[in-house]
Design a protein around this motif. Structure first.
Motif, PDB file in Angstrom:
ATOM      1  N   ARG A  89       0.835  -1.191   0.000  1.00 40.74           N
ATOM      2  CA  ARG A  89       0.000   0.000   0.000  1.00 40.74           C
ATOM      3  C   ARG A  89       0.872   1.244   0.000  1.00 40.74           C
ATOM      4  O   ARG A  89       1.946   1.257   0.571  1.00 40.74           O
ATOM      5  CB  ARG A  89      -0.925   0.021   1.220  1.00 40.74           C
ATOM      6  CG  ARG A  89      -1.905  -1.131   1.226  1.00 40.74           C
ATOM      7  CD  ARG A  89      -2.740  -1.139   2.484  1.00 40.74           C
ATOM      8  NE  ARG A  89      -1.882  -1.392   3.643  1.00 40.74           N
ATOM      9  CZ  ARG A  89      -2.291  -1.264   4.892  1.00 40.74           C
ATOM     10  NH1 ARG A  89      -3.516  -0.884   5.145  1.00 40.74           N
ATOM     11  NH2 ARG A  89      -1.489  -1.512   5.889  1.00 40.74           N
ATOM     12  N   SER A  90       0.372   2.305  -0.628  1.00 43.10           N
ATOM     13  CA  SER A  90       1.145   3.542  -0.664  1.00 43.10           C
ATOM     14  C   SER A  90       1.106   4.219   0.702  1.00 43.10           C
ATOM     15  O   SER A  90       0.154   4.091   1.452  1.00 43.10           O
ATOM     16  CB  SER A  90       0.601   4.483  -1.735  1.00 43.10           C
ATOM     17  OG  SER A  90      -0.710   4.892  -1.412  1.00 43.10           O
ATOM     18  N   GLY A  91       2.159   4.912   0.988  1.00 39.63           N
ATOM     19  CA  GLY A  91       2.244   5.589   2.268  1.00 39.63           C
ATOM     20  C   GLY A  91       3.376   6.587   2.251  1.00 39.63           C
ATOM     21  O   GLY A  91       3.815   7.028   1.197  1.00 39.63           O
ATOM     22  N   GLY A  92       3.833   6.904   3.418  1.00 34.27           N
ATOM     23  CA  GLY A  92       4.910   7.872   3.523  1.00 34.27           C
ATOM     24  C   GLY A  92       5.630   7.711   4.838  1.00 34.27           C
ATOM     25  O   GLY A  92       5.342   6.822   5.629  1.00 34.27           O
ATOM     26  N   THR A  93       6.552   8.605   5.064  1.00 30.87           N
ATOM     27  CA  THR A  93       7.368   8.560   6.267  1.00 30.87           C
ATOM     28  C   THR A  93       6.672   9.304   7.399  1.00 30.87           C
ATOM     29  O   THR A  93       6.216  10.427   7.227  1.00 30.87           O
ATOM     30  CB  THR A  93       8.743   9.202   6.000  1.00 30.87           C
ATOM     31  OG1 THR A  93       9.375   8.467   4.954  1.00 30.87           O
ATOM     32  CG2 THR A  93       9.614   9.180   7.229  1.00 30.87           C
ATOM     33  N   VAL A  94       6.586   8.641   8.538  1.00 33.71           N
ATOM     34  CA  VAL A  94       6.107   9.262   9.771  1.00 33.71           C
ATOM     35  C   VAL A  94       7.343   9.556  10.606  1.00 33.71           C
ATOM     36  O   VAL A  94       8.142   8.662  10.882  1.00 33.71           O
ATOM     37  CB  VAL A  94       5.140   8.330  10.533  1.00 33.71           C
ATOM     38  CG1 VAL A  94       4.869   8.857  11.935  1.00 33.71           C
ATOM     39  CG2 VAL A  94       3.847   8.148   9.761  1.00 33.71           C
ATOM     40  N   ARG A  95       7.513  10.814  10.965  1.00 27.73           N
ATOM     41  CA  ARG A  95       8.656  11.232  11.779  1.00 27.73           C
ATOM     42  C   ARG A  95       8.118  11.792  13.093  1.00 27.73           C
ATOM     43  O   ARG A  95       7.234  12.641  13.091  1.00 27.73           O
ATOM     44  CB  ARG A  95       9.481  12.278  11.032  1.00 27.73           C
ATOM     45  CG  ARG A  95      10.780  12.629  11.731  1.00 27.73           C
ATOM     46  CD  ARG A  95      11.722  13.462  10.863  1.00 27.73           C
ATOM     47  NE  ARG A  95      12.236  12.632   9.768  1.00 27.73           N
ATOM     48  CZ  ARG A  95      12.010  12.882   8.481  1.00 27.73           C
ATOM     49  NH1 ARG A  95      11.289  13.908   8.113  1.00 27.73           N
ATOM     50  NH2 ARG A  95      12.521  12.102   7.556  1.00 27.73           N
ATOM     51  N   LEU A  96       8.673  11.307  14.199  1.00 23.68           N
ATOM     52  CA  LEU A  96       8.201  11.694  15.529  1.00 23.68           C
ATOM     53  C   LEU A  96       9.346  12.212  16.390  1.00 23.68           C
ATOM     54  O   LEU A  96      10.488  11.783  16.237  1.00 23.68           O
ATOM     55  CB  LEU A  96       7.582  10.489  16.246  1.00 23.68           C
ATOM     56  CG  LEU A  96       6.472   9.722  15.535  1.00 23.68           C
ATOM     57  CD1 LEU A  96       6.106   8.482  16.347  1.00 23.68           C
ATOM     58  CD2 LEU A  96       5.261  10.601  15.314  1.00 23.68           C
ATOM     59  N   ASN A  97       9.025  13.109  17.319  1.00 21.64           N
ATOM     60  CA  ASN A  97       9.884  13.440  18.447  1.00 21.64           C
ATOM     61  C   ASN A  97       9.260  12.739  19.643  1.00 21.64           C
ATOM     62  O   ASN A  97       8.078  12.960  19.939  1.00 21.64           O
ATOM     63  CB  ASN A  97       9.936  14.945  18.695  1.00 21.64           C
ATOM     64  CG  ASN A  97      10.744  15.673  17.662  1.00 21.64           C
ATOM     65  OD1 ASN A  97      11.680  15.114  17.084  1.00 21.64           O
ATOM     66  ND2 ASN A  97      10.405  16.924  17.405  1.00 21.64           N
ATOM     67  N   ILE A  98      10.037  11.911  20.325  1.00 23.22           N
ATOM     68  CA  ILE A  98       9.485  11.080  21.391  1.00 23.22           C
ATOM     69  C   ILE A  98      10.378  11.173  22.620  1.00 23.22           C
ATOM     70  O   ILE A  98      11.602  11.020  22.520  1.00 23.22           O
ATOM     71  CB  ILE A  98       9.399   9.599  20.964  1.00 23.22           C
ATOM     72  CG1 ILE A  98       8.853   9.454  19.547  1.00 23.22           C
ATOM     73  CG2 ILE A  98       8.541   8.801  21.927  1.00 23.22           C
ATOM     74  CD1 ILE A  98       9.050   8.076  18.956  1.00 23.22           C
TER      75      ILE A  98
END
Length: 143
Positions: free
Chosen positions: A68-77
């Motif tokens: 499935r198409s998607g993208g990058t999830v970037r988090l500050n944790i």
């Protein structure tokens, strides 16, 4: 037959493993949606099929199972956020970004909300907006 929030559904799953997470049993299986986990207590009925399923090792199966198409999830944790989300995102102790299918963003936003201010979505914008909407609904409920 599997019970989901939207109602019961019937589909074929080739099981590849089981796990106990947060006192709930899950079966991991390959379906038309890719490799997914299904809570065993939500299985309403099952039927064994004559078809067999041969799988590569789990790492290869995970890599190949979701187109499935998607993208990058970037988090500050924060460290506490990592602990709260360790069952949600793989390799959370070492990583700050993941490739996530777009269809999974609403589910992910609800999971991330559980960590509260211990997590900040840096990108994508769509996930940031989902988080804002979830927080606003929660704020309105407790005003």
């Amino acid at each position: 037959m599997y019970c989901k929030i939207q109602g019961s559904r019937t589909f074929t799953v080739a099981p590849v493993g089981m796990a106990l997470l947060d006192s709930k049993w899950y079966v991991y299986g390959l379906s038309e949606y890719g490799l997914r986990q299904y809570r065993i207590d939500r299985i309403e009925a099952l039927r064994l099929l004559d078809d067999t399923f041969e799988a590569d090792d789990l790492a290869t199966l995970l890599e190949a199972s979701d187109d499935r198409s998607g993208g990058t999830v970037r988090l500050n944790i924060t460290p506490l956020g990592r602990r709260l989300l360790e069952d949600v995102l793989p390799d959370i102790a070492e990583k700050n970004e993941w490739d996530v299918p777009e269809a999974e963003l609403p589910f992910l936003s609800r999971q991330l909300l559980a960590a509260g201010a211990e997590v900040e979505v840096v990108e994508p914008t769509e996930l940031r907006e989902m988080m804002r909407e979830q927080a606003e609904r929660l704020w309105n409920r407790y005003r």
